[in-house]
Design a protein around this motif. Sequence first.
Motif, PDB file in Angstrom:
ATOM      1  N   GLU A   8       0.858  -1.173   0.000  1.00  8.80           N
ATOM      2  CA  GLU A   8       0.000   0.000   0.000  1.00  8.80           C
ATOM      3  C   GLU A   8       0.897   1.226   0.000  1.00  8.80           C
ATOM      4  O   GLU A   8       1.853   1.300   0.768  1.00  8.80           O
ATOM      5  CB  GLU A   8      -0.882  -0.024   1.246  1.00  8.80           C
ATOM      6  N   TYR A   9       0.592   2.157  -0.885  1.00 10.78           N
ATOM      7  CA  TYR A   9       1.399   3.365  -1.009  1.00 10.78           C
ATOM      8  C   TYR A   9       0.495   4.575  -0.838  1.00 10.78           C
ATOM      9  O   TYR A   9      -0.554   4.670  -1.461  1.00 10.78           O
ATOM     10  CB  TYR A   9       2.092   3.416  -2.379  1.00 10.78           C
ATOM     11  N   ASN A  10       0.894   5.478  -0.001  1.00 18.02           N
ATOM     12  CA  ASN A  10       0.157   6.716   0.226  1.00 18.02           C
ATOM     13  C   ASN A  10       1.055   7.883  -0.144  1.00 18.02           C
ATOM     14  O   ASN A  10       2.166   8.001   0.362  1.00 18.02           O
ATOM     15  CB  ASN A  10      -0.268   6.817   1.692  1.00 18.02           C
ATOM     16  N   VAL A  11       0.565   8.714  -1.046  1.00 18.84           N
ATOM     17  CA  VAL A  11       1.318   9.897  -1.461  1.00 18.84           C
ATOM     18  C   VAL A  11       0.389  11.099  -1.403  1.00 18.84           C
ATOM     19  O   VAL A  11      -0.807  10.988  -1.678  1.00 18.84           O
ATOM     20  CB  VAL A  11       1.906   9.743  -2.887  1.00 18.84           C
ATOM     21  N   PRO A  12       0.911  12.243  -1.019  1.00 16.25           N
ATOM     22  CA  PRO A  12       0.062  13.450  -0.993  1.00 16.25           C
ATOM     23  C   PRO A  12      -0.291  13.889  -2.413  1.00 16.25           C
ATOM     24  O   PRO A  12       0.564  13.880  -3.301  1.00 16.25           O
ATOM     25  CB  PRO A  12       0.928  14.485  -0.282  1.00 16.25           C
ATOM     26  N   LEU A  13      -1.545  14.247  -2.620  1.00 14.08           N
ATOM     27  CA  LEU A  13      -2.012  14.716  -3.924  1.00 14.08           C
ATOM     28  C   LEU A  13      -2.538  16.135  -3.798  1.00 14.08           C
ATOM     29  O   LEU A  13      -3.175  16.481  -2.803  1.00 14.08           O
ATOM     30  CB  LEU A  13      -3.135  13.815  -4.456  1.00 14.08           C
ATOM     31  N   ALA A  14      -2.302  16.945  -4.809  1.00 12.28           N
ATOM     32  CA  ALA A  14      -2.791  18.323  -4.807  1.00 12.28           C
ATOM     33  C   ALA A  14      -4.299  18.375  -5.046  1.00 12.28           C
ATOM     34  O   ALA A  14      -4.979  19.291  -4.616  1.00 12.28           O
ATOM     35  CB  ALA A  14      -2.063  19.138  -5.875  1.00 12.28           C
ATOM     36  N   ASN A  15      -4.827  17.376  -5.759  1.00  8.93           N
ATOM     37  CA  ASN A  15      -6.268  17.290  -6.026  1.00  8.93           C
ATOM     38  C   ASN A  15      -6.644  15.818  -6.154  1.00  8.93           C
ATOM     39  O   ASN A  15      -5.833  14.940  -5.871  1.00  8.93           O
ATOM     40  CB  ASN A  15      -6.641  18.092  -7.283  1.00  8.93           C
TER      41      ASN A  15
END
Length: 131
Positions: A8-15
Amino acid sequence: MNGCQHPEYNVPLANATLDIRLLPADVWPPECDVDALAQALHPLFSTHFQREQWVIAYHQSLIEIAFDQGEVAAGELSEPILELEMELKAGQTDDLLALSQELAEWGGIALRIQSPAGCGSLSTTVGAFAT
């Protein structure tokens, strides 16, 4: 990793638009053209839900419980999401299974192998044949 776990990968997204280029480089095979893949991808469905989370101690283990409520949508089709998800954070798999069994005995809870994402994919396929 055993059969009950997945990366599982979590990355910050701008939208709300996924950018697979933000994922760690080592998730891709060496020959993968990530830029070309990113350009070729388009959403088939979306999930919209609210989540409540708790981490509990159960026997000798720590178990995360997440309750999701919302919907998965594919075009004009939608299905409700009402999901209780459990993840073993530390301890024994047997404790996770025992807690699952205990909750199932209360009634009103059924095992569903398919994830909300799987349901979205299925709705997209069903929608394609329904027209």
